[in-house]
Design a protein around this motif. Structure first.
Motif, PDB file in Angstrom:
ATOM      1  N   VAL A 167      11.411   3.189  -4.381  1.00  9.98           N
ATOM      2  CA  VAL A 167      10.582   2.163  -5.031  1.00  9.98           C
ATOM      3  C   VAL A 167       9.104   2.393  -4.721  1.00  9.98           C
ATOM      4  O   VAL A 167       8.247   2.150  -5.568  1.00  9.98           O
ATOM      5  CB  VAL A 167      11.020   0.745  -4.612  1.00  9.98           C
ATOM      6  N   ILE A 168       8.797   2.894  -3.523  1.00  5.01           N
ATOM      7  CA  ILE A 168       7.384   3.134  -3.182  1.00  5.01           C
ATOM      8  C   ILE A 168       6.974   4.584  -3.446  1.00  5.01           C
ATOM      9  O   ILE A 168       5.954   5.043  -2.965  1.00  5.01           O
ATOM     10  CB  ILE A 168       7.061   2.728  -1.730  1.00  5.01           C
ATOM     11  N   GLY A 169       7.806   5.325  -4.200  1.00  2.00           N
ATOM     12  CA  GLY A 169       7.389   6.644  -4.668  1.00  2.00           C
ATOM     13  C   GLY A 169       7.984   7.843  -3.971  1.00  2.00           C
ATOM     14  O   GLY A 169       7.586   8.973  -4.253  1.00  2.00           O
ATOM     15  N   ALA A 170       8.928   7.652  -3.051  1.00  2.00           N
ATOM     16  CA  ALA A 170       9.550   8.803  -2.386  1.00  2.00           C
ATOM     17  C   ALA A 170      10.284   9.657  -3.410  1.00  2.00           C
ATOM     18  O   ALA A 170      10.821   9.144  -4.397  1.00  2.00           O
ATOM     19  CB  ALA A 170      10.521   8.340  -1.302  1.00  2.00           C
ATOM     20  N   VAL A 171      10.313  10.955  -3.169  1.00  2.00           N
ATOM     21  CA  VAL A 171      11.012  11.893  -4.049  1.00  2.00           C
ATOM     22  C   VAL A 171      12.504  11.811  -3.738  1.00  2.00           C
ATOM     23  O   VAL A 171      12.921  12.000  -2.607  1.00  2.00           O
ATOM     24  CB  VAL A 171      10.498  13.336  -3.829  1.00  2.00           C
ATOM     25  N   ASP A 172      13.302  11.541  -4.760  1.00  2.00           N
ATOM     26  CA  ASP A 172      14.744  11.369  -4.578  1.00  2.00           C
ATOM     27  C   ASP A 172      15.468  12.666  -4.944  1.00  2.00           C
ATOM     28  O   ASP A 172      15.650  12.970  -6.108  1.00  2.00           O
ATOM     29  CB  ASP A 172      15.245  10.218  -5.440  1.00  2.00           C
ATOM     30  N   SER A 173      15.866  13.422  -3.927  1.00  2.00           N
ATOM     31  CA  SER A 173      16.594  14.685  -4.133  1.00  2.00           C
ATOM     32  C   SER A 173      18.049  14.561  -3.683  1.00  2.00           C
ATOM     33  O   SER A 173      18.682  15.557  -3.359  1.00  2.00           O
ATOM     34  CB  SER A 173      15.899  15.818  -3.368  1.00  2.00           C
ATOM     35  N   ARG A 174      18.561  13.326  -3.663  1.00  2.00           N
ATOM     36  CA  ARG A 174      19.952  13.125  -3.242  1.00  2.00           C
ATOM     37  C   ARG A 174      20.917  13.683  -4.276  1.00  2.00           C
ATOM     38  O   ARG A 174      20.613  13.734  -5.460  1.00  2.00           O
ATOM     39  CB  ARG A 174      20.254  11.623  -3.067  1.00  2.00           C
ATOM     40  N   ASN A 224       0.806  -1.220   0.000  1.00  2.00           N
ATOM     41  CA  ASN A 224       0.000   0.000   0.000  1.00  2.00           C
ATOM     42  C   ASN A 224       0.843   1.276   0.000  1.00  2.00           C
ATOM     43  O   ASN A 224       0.323   2.359   0.233  1.00  2.00           O
ATOM     44  CB  ASN A 224      -0.956   0.011   1.195  1.00  2.00           C
ATOM     45  N   GLN A 225       2.142   1.162  -0.279  1.00  3.16           N
ATOM     46  CA  GLN A 225       3.079   2.283  -0.357  1.00  3.16           C
ATOM     47  C   GLN A 225       3.173   3.079   0.935  1.00  3.16           C
ATOM     48  O   GLN A 225       3.534   4.244   0.932  1.00  3.16           O
ATOM     49  CB  GLN A 225       2.736   3.220  -1.522  1.00  3.16           C
ATOM     50  N   ARG A 226       2.875   2.461   2.055  1.00  3.70           N
ATOM     51  CA  ARG A 226       2.998   3.143   3.351  1.00  3.70           C
ATOM     52  C   ARG A 226       4.317   2.757   3.991  1.00  3.70           C
ATOM     53  O   ARG A 226       4.829   1.666   3.784  1.00  3.70           O
ATOM     54  CB  ARG A 226       1.854   2.779   4.278  1.00  3.70           C
ATOM     55  N   CYS A 227       4.851   3.683   4.762  1.00  2.79           N
ATOM     56  CA  CYS A 227       6.069   3.368   5.484  1.00  2.79           C
ATOM     57  C   CYS A 227       6.073   4.085   6.825  1.00  2.79           C
ATOM     58  O   CYS A 227       5.308   5.016   7.067  1.00  2.79           O
ATOM     59  CB  CYS A 227       7.293   3.742   4.665  1.00  2.79           C
ATOM     60  N   GLY A 250       4.627   6.763   0.604  1.00  2.00           N
ATOM     61  CA  GLY A 250       5.906   6.945  -0.061  1.00  2.00           C
ATOM     62  C   GLY A 250       6.060   8.303  -0.739  1.00  2.00           C
ATOM     63  O   GLY A 250       7.065   8.990  -0.532  1.00  2.00           O
ATOM     64  N   PRO A 251       5.084   8.756  -1.553  1.00  3.10           N
ATOM     65  CA  PRO A 251       5.225  10.032  -2.241  1.00  3.10           C
ATOM     66  C   PRO A 251       5.264  11.257  -1.306  1.00  3.10           C
ATOM     67  O   PRO A 251       5.615  12.347  -1.740  1.00  3.10           O
ATOM     68  CB  PRO A 251       3.987  10.085  -3.147  1.00  3.10           C
ATOM     69  N   GLU A 252       4.922  11.074  -0.035  1.00  5.20           N
ATOM     70  CA  GLU A 252       4.995  12.183   0.930  1.00  5.20           C
ATOM     71  C   GLU A 252       6.410  12.371   1.476  1.00  5.20           C
ATOM     72  O   GLU A 252       6.686  13.336   2.181  1.00  5.20           O
ATOM     73  CB  GLU A 252       4.050  11.920   2.104  1.00  5.20           C
TER      74      GLU A 252
END
Length: 79
Positions: free
Chosen positions: A60-67, A9-12, A25-27
């Protein structure tokens, strides 16, 4: 491990010393912290240091990658 992921469910859950925060994830946004020389996950304004493997799993679950990659040869680099 400061990250628990439910891929169904893309929750973490991000886990700090005195904090447990849950979200989708996207949050989450992942940054490079130059002083720590590692990645940090940010959710609801809270910063949790994480490993690169955890950062990759969050993307993988949609987090924004700003590294950003830190390079010792770059002028002014902290490494």
């Amino acid at each position: 491990m400061p990250v628990e992921i439910d891929e169904s469910n893309q929750r973490c859950t991000l886990i700090g010393d005195k904090l447990r925060i849950e979200g989708l994830g996207p949050e989450i946004e992942i940054f490079t912290d130059e002083q720590l020389r590692m990645s940090v996950a940010v959710l609801a304004g809270e910063r949790i240091p994480i490993t690169e493997a955890e950062a990759d799993a969050l993307t993988v679950i949609g987090a924004v990658d700003s590294r950003r990659h830190l390079k010792s040869s770059a002028p002014g680099s902290v490494i």
